[in-house]
Scaffold this motif. Structure first.
Motif, PDB file in Angstrom:
ATOM      1  N   LEU A   1      23.358  25.980  11.512  1.00 21.38           N
ATOM      2  CA  LEU A   1      23.660  25.071  12.760  1.00 21.38           C
ATOM      3  C   LEU A   1      22.494  23.697  12.552  1.00 21.38           C
ATOM      4  O   LEU A   1      21.435  24.128  12.673  1.00 21.38           O
ATOM      5  CB  LEU A   1      23.410  25.602  14.083  1.00 21.38           C
ATOM      6  CG  LEU A   1      24.213  26.707  14.471  1.00 21.38           C
ATOM      7  CD1 LEU A   1      24.121  28.164  13.940  1.00 21.38           C
ATOM      8  CD2 LEU A   1      24.084  27.125  15.984  1.00 21.38           C
TER       9      LEU A   1
ATOM     10  N   SER B   1      21.433  19.985  13.427  1.00 22.48           N
ATOM     11  CA  SER B   1      21.078  19.128  14.667  1.00 22.48           C
ATOM     12  C   SER B   1      20.653  17.689  13.709  1.00 22.48           C
ATOM     13  O   SER B   1      20.611  17.868  12.588  1.00 22.48           O
ATOM     14  CB  SER B   1      20.144  19.467  15.678  1.00 22.48           C
ATOM     15  OG  SER B   1      18.888  19.549  14.908  1.00 22.48           O
TER      16      SER B   1
ATOM     17  N   ASP C   1      13.779  20.321  12.213  1.00 20.35           N
ATOM     18  CA  ASP C   1      13.698  21.684  11.723  1.00 20.35           C
ATOM     19  C   ASP C   1      14.860  22.386  11.084  1.00 20.35           C
ATOM     20  O   ASP C   1      14.624  23.130  10.018  1.00 20.35           O
ATOM     21  CB  ASP C   1      13.421  22.521  13.057  1.00 20.35           C
ATOM     22  CG  ASP C   1      12.331  22.345  13.871  1.00 20.35           C
ATOM     23  OD1 ASP C   1      11.209  21.659  13.219  1.00 20.35           O
ATOM     24  OD2 ASP C   1      12.187  22.241  15.161  1.00 20.35           O
ATOM     25  N   SER C   2      16.052  21.978  11.498  1.00 21.20           N
ATOM     26  CA  SER C   2      17.125  22.514  11.032  1.00 21.20           C
ATOM     27  C   SER C   2      17.572  22.369   9.332  1.00 21.20           C
ATOM     28  O   SER C   2      17.876  23.304   8.785  1.00 21.20           O
ATOM     29  CB  SER C   2      18.582  22.452  11.881  1.00 21.20           C
ATOM     30  OG  SER C   2      18.754  21.094  12.191  1.00 21.20           O
TER      31      SER C   2
ATOM     32  N   PHE D   1      27.309  20.094  16.266  1.00 18.97           N
ATOM     33  CA  PHE D   1      27.692  19.939  17.537  1.00 18.97           C
ATOM     34  C   PHE D   1      27.350  18.268  18.071  1.00 18.97           C
ATOM     35  O   PHE D   1      26.352  18.054  18.056  1.00 18.97           O
ATOM     36  CB  PHE D   1      27.229  20.898  18.456  1.00 18.97           C
ATOM     37  CG  PHE D   1      27.476  22.338  18.039  1.00 18.97           C
ATOM     38  CD1 PHE D   1      28.883  22.678  18.252  1.00 18.97           C
ATOM     39  CD2 PHE D   1      26.684  22.986  17.842  1.00 18.97           C
ATOM     40  CE1 PHE D   1      29.282  24.111  17.762  1.00 18.97           C
ATOM     41  CE2 PHE D   1      27.013  24.274  17.405  1.00 18.97           C
ATOM     42  CZ  PHE D   1      28.293  24.784  17.494  1.00 18.97           C
TER      43      PHE D   1
ATOM     44  N   ARG E   1      23.035  26.888  24.524  1.00 16.89           N
ATOM     45  CA  ARG E   1      22.779  27.800  23.379  1.00 16.89           C
ATOM     46  C   ARG E   1      23.521  28.800  23.046  1.00 16.89           C
ATOM     47  O   ARG E   1      23.925  29.085  21.940  1.00 16.89           O
ATOM     48  CB  ARG E   1      21.207  28.092  23.220  1.00 16.89           C
ATOM     49  CG  ARG E   1      20.446  26.723  23.241  1.00 16.89           C
ATOM     50  CD  ARG E   1      19.158  26.791  22.929  1.00 16.89           C
ATOM     51  NE  ARG E   1      19.221  27.169  21.317  1.00 16.89           N
ATOM     52  CZ  ARG E   1      19.692  26.551  20.178  1.00 16.89           C
ATOM     53  NH1 ARG E   1      19.909  25.355  20.358  1.00 16.89           N
ATOM     54  NH2 ARG E   1      19.823  26.876  18.999  1.00 16.89           N
TER      55      ARG E   1
ATOM     56  N   GLN F   1       8.144  27.015  20.264  1.00 15.33           N
ATOM     57  CA  GLN F   1       8.127  25.461  20.311  1.00 15.33           C
ATOM     58  C   GLN F   1       8.789  24.682  21.652  1.00 15.33           C
ATOM     59  O   GLN F   1       8.094  23.754  21.884  1.00 15.33           O
ATOM     60  CB  GLN F   1       8.989  25.133  19.065  1.00 15.33           C
ATOM     61  CG  GLN F   1       8.728  23.781  18.402  1.00 15.33           C
ATOM     62  CD  GLN F   1       9.739  23.315  17.347  1.00 15.33           C
ATOM     63  OE1 GLN F   1      10.892  23.028  17.522  1.00 15.33           O
ATOM     64  NE2 GLN F   1       9.276  23.336  16.144  1.00 15.33           N
TER      65      GLN F   1
HETATM   66  P1  ATP Z   1      15.712  20.664  15.397  1.00 15.89           P
HETATM   67  O1  ATP Z   1      14.606  20.080  14.732  1.00 15.89           O
HETATM   68  O2  ATP Z   1      16.346  21.374  14.402  1.00 15.89           O
HETATM   69  O3  ATP Z   1      16.504  19.836  16.042  1.00 15.89           O
HETATM   70  P2  ATP Z   1      14.548  21.495  17.626  1.00 15.89           P
HETATM   71  O4  ATP Z   1      13.187  21.935  17.434  1.00 15.89           O
HETATM   72  O5  ATP Z   1      14.962  20.206  17.985  1.00 15.89           O
HETATM   73  O6  ATP Z   1      15.170  21.811  16.379  1.00 15.89           O
HETATM   74  P3  ATP Z   1      16.708  22.766  19.459  1.00 15.89           P
HETATM   75  O7  ATP Z   1      17.090  21.226  19.582  1.00 15.89           O
HETATM   76  O8  ATP Z   1      16.216  23.550  20.714  1.00 15.89           O
HETATM   77  O9  ATP Z   1      15.263  22.790  18.589  1.00 15.89           O
HETATM   78  O10 ATP Z   1      17.710  23.373  18.651  1.00 15.89           O
HETATM   79  C1  ATP Z   1      17.154  24.492  18.037  1.00 15.89           C
HETATM   80  C2  ATP Z   1      18.364  24.820  16.832  1.00 15.89           C
HETATM   81  O11 ATP Z   1      19.756  25.103  17.332  1.00 15.89           O
HETATM   82  C3  ATP Z   1      18.191  24.013  15.842  1.00 15.89           C
HETATM   83  O12 ATP Z   1      17.326  24.044  14.873  1.00 15.89           O
HETATM   84  C4  ATP Z   1      19.593  23.868  15.367  1.00 15.89           C
HETATM   85  O13 ATP Z   1      19.735  24.860  14.193  1.00 15.89           O
HETATM   86  C5  ATP Z   1      20.486  24.396  16.191  1.00 15.89           C
HETATM   87  N1  ATP Z   1      21.060  22.943  17.184  1.00 15.89           N
HETATM   88  C6  ATP Z   1      20.456  22.162  17.912  1.00 15.89           C
HETATM   89  N2  ATP Z   1      21.080  21.135  18.336  1.00 15.89           N
HETATM   90  C7  ATP Z   1      22.350  21.170  17.574  1.00 15.89           C
HETATM   91  C8  ATP Z   1      23.677  20.746  17.355  1.00 15.89           C
HETATM   92  N3  ATP Z   1      23.833  19.233  17.896  1.00 15.89           N
HETATM   93  N4  ATP Z   1      24.380  20.777  16.536  1.00 15.89           N
HETATM   94  C9  ATP Z   1      24.288  21.999  15.492  1.00 15.89           C
HETATM   95  N5  ATP Z   1      23.198  22.732  15.754  1.00 15.89           N
HETATM   96  C10 ATP Z   1      22.165  22.498  16.696  1.00 15.89           C
END
Ligand code: ATP
Ligand code: MG
Length: 386
Positions: A179, A181, A185-186, A205, A261, A288
């Motif tokens: 997933l 973003s 992190d991802s 997404f 989520r 986090q």
């Molecule tokens: P990241 O740095 O990866 O955006 P984050 O610390 O901002 O992580 P969140 O935004 O809560 O944390 O998202 C947690 C996880 O959910 C993300 O690491 C990713 O794996 C997934 N995720 C969040 N937003 C999306 C998106 N728009 N599309 C796909 N996956 C998402």
């Protein structure tokens, strides 16, 4: 010369791992010239087939292939003491001219070679001292170590090997759906799981018009960086606009993040099934943000029907940043485009939701129908590093 890491220990499966590694190397070397890639005695030989081959580019690419514990460029000599000595002086001339001290290490895996390792090292060392009179021998902390490896096919000369990307070859461990973003992190999570042998498919997404094409483009560029290590990645983009609006308008505000989520996970799971992925991968790290407390993750995971890997769960932001810099996703990740997670965020998200609370809150919307509608918006594209 590329040395195999963990896969050298894989017993009967070793051949399979090696075949995957060789296939990955061949694919990644495309565009750098024509190379032969072969495996002998726990070493992979990447040999340029003509003068056109771009050795610097080839080295750069090999450095990002998982399954290689260390690598070095090497010169090849005939198996005689004099050829070895001459080749060492010629092949490592630049290094030796710049160095103040050196030593020679010899390894003889071809036991038919008439000189033993200590003799090879001593004779080669003496020859190099004559050719480069400024050099001192230092067996403890030399500036340059000249390695002589006498193998079946030939003798090889090289300086110290460099650390490779480590891990196990991408694709030898099945396929996972990350997933992704636009955050920090991802991409790091994706890279971490590719390192453990998973081939990757990605789902992103989007929520147009609240999120922009620029946010999507950022995700594409992040995946391009990851694909330098992970190989080709198929990206599926799904629009969650209607679902997010429904959650905003009809669900309890303080639970909206967790509910979103859960729908992301459900949607991802459907994509995973269609794409032959056996697990989901997210970039979550415990504590986090509000949606990453143990209680929130437990509520999210309650809808999962396949393993959800969170390779960053026990890491600090500083460690994640360090890896992001190493894999060169950092600068892109910090570009400021709105992600679908950052629109409609509640002022006071509940940090310790209970499953019962969340399930009740979620019942306010016709989630099944909205999920089906969202999945119909799926668009796929293929991401390649080069
Ligand atoms: P990241 O740095 O990866 O955006 P984050 O610390 O901002 O992580 P969140 O935004 O809560 O944390 O998202 C947690 C996880 O959910 C993300 O690491 C990713 O794996 C997934 N995720 C969040 N937003 C999306 C998106 N728009 N599309 C796909 N996956 C998402
Ligand atoms: Mg994010």
């Amino acid at each position: 010369m590329l040395k195999l890491g963990e896969i050298a220990l894989k017993g009967l499966n070793r051949k399979t791992f090696e075949d995957v590694l060789i296939k990955n190397l061949k694919r990644r070397l495309q565009g750098a010239g024509v190379f032969s890639v072969t495996s002998r005695q726990s070493t992979i030989y990447v040999e340029p087939m003509d003068q056109e081959a771009d050795m610097d580019l080839a080295e750069e690419r090999c450095a990002k292939v998982f399954g290689v514990v260390s690598y070095t460029r090497a010169g090849e000599a005939e198996k005689s003491l004099s050829s070895i000595q001459e080749k060492a002086a010629e092949y490592l001339r630049d290094e030796l001219e710049e160095a103040g001290s050196f030593k020679v290490e010899a390894k003889r895996s071809d036991k038919k070679f008439p000189h033993q390792s200590p003799e090879i090292a001593r004779e080669t060392g003496a020859y190099l001292m004559e050719r480069f009179p400024h050099l001192q021998v230092d067996v403890h902390h030399p500036d340059v170590t000249v390695w002589v490896e006498v193998r079946e096919a030939a003798a090889f000369l090289h300086a110290d090997a460099r650390p490779g990307a480590g891990g196990i070859p991408v694709g030898s461990g099945g396929r996972g759906l990350v997933l992704i973003s636009g955050g920090l992190d991802s991409p790091v999570a994706a890279w971490s799981m590719a390192k453990r042998g998973l081939a990757l498919t990605a789902v992103h997404f989007a929520s147009p018009p609240y999120t922009s094409e620029l946010a999507h483009d950022k995700v594409v560029r992040l995946l391009q960086k990851v694909s330098e290590y992970a190989g080709r990645i198929k990206l599926v983009t799904v629009e969650l606009t209607r679902l997010q609006e429904a959650i905003r308008d009809q669900c309890p505000e303080e639970l909206s993040t967790v509910i979103l989520r859960r729908y992301m996970l459900r949607a991802a799971q459907r994509v995973a099934q269609d794409e032959g992925c056996l697990c989901l991968i997210t970039g979550e790290s415990l504590g986090q943000v509000a949606s990453q407390t143990l209680q929130a993750i437990a509520c999210t995971d309650a809808v999962a029907q396949m393993p959800v890997f969170r390779p960053l769960i026990g890491t600090d932001k500083a460690e994640i940043v360090k890896t992001a810099r190493k894999i060169d996703t950092f600068d892109t990740s910090i570009e400021p485009y709105e992600d679908c997670c950052t629109i409609f965020t509640p002022k006071h998200p509940r940090t310790k939701p209970s499953l019962e609370m969340v399930e009740r809150g979620e019942a306010a919307i016709d989630g099944e129908a909205l999920l089906e509608e969202a999945l119909k918006t799926a668009v796929a594209q293929h991401i390649k590093a080069y």
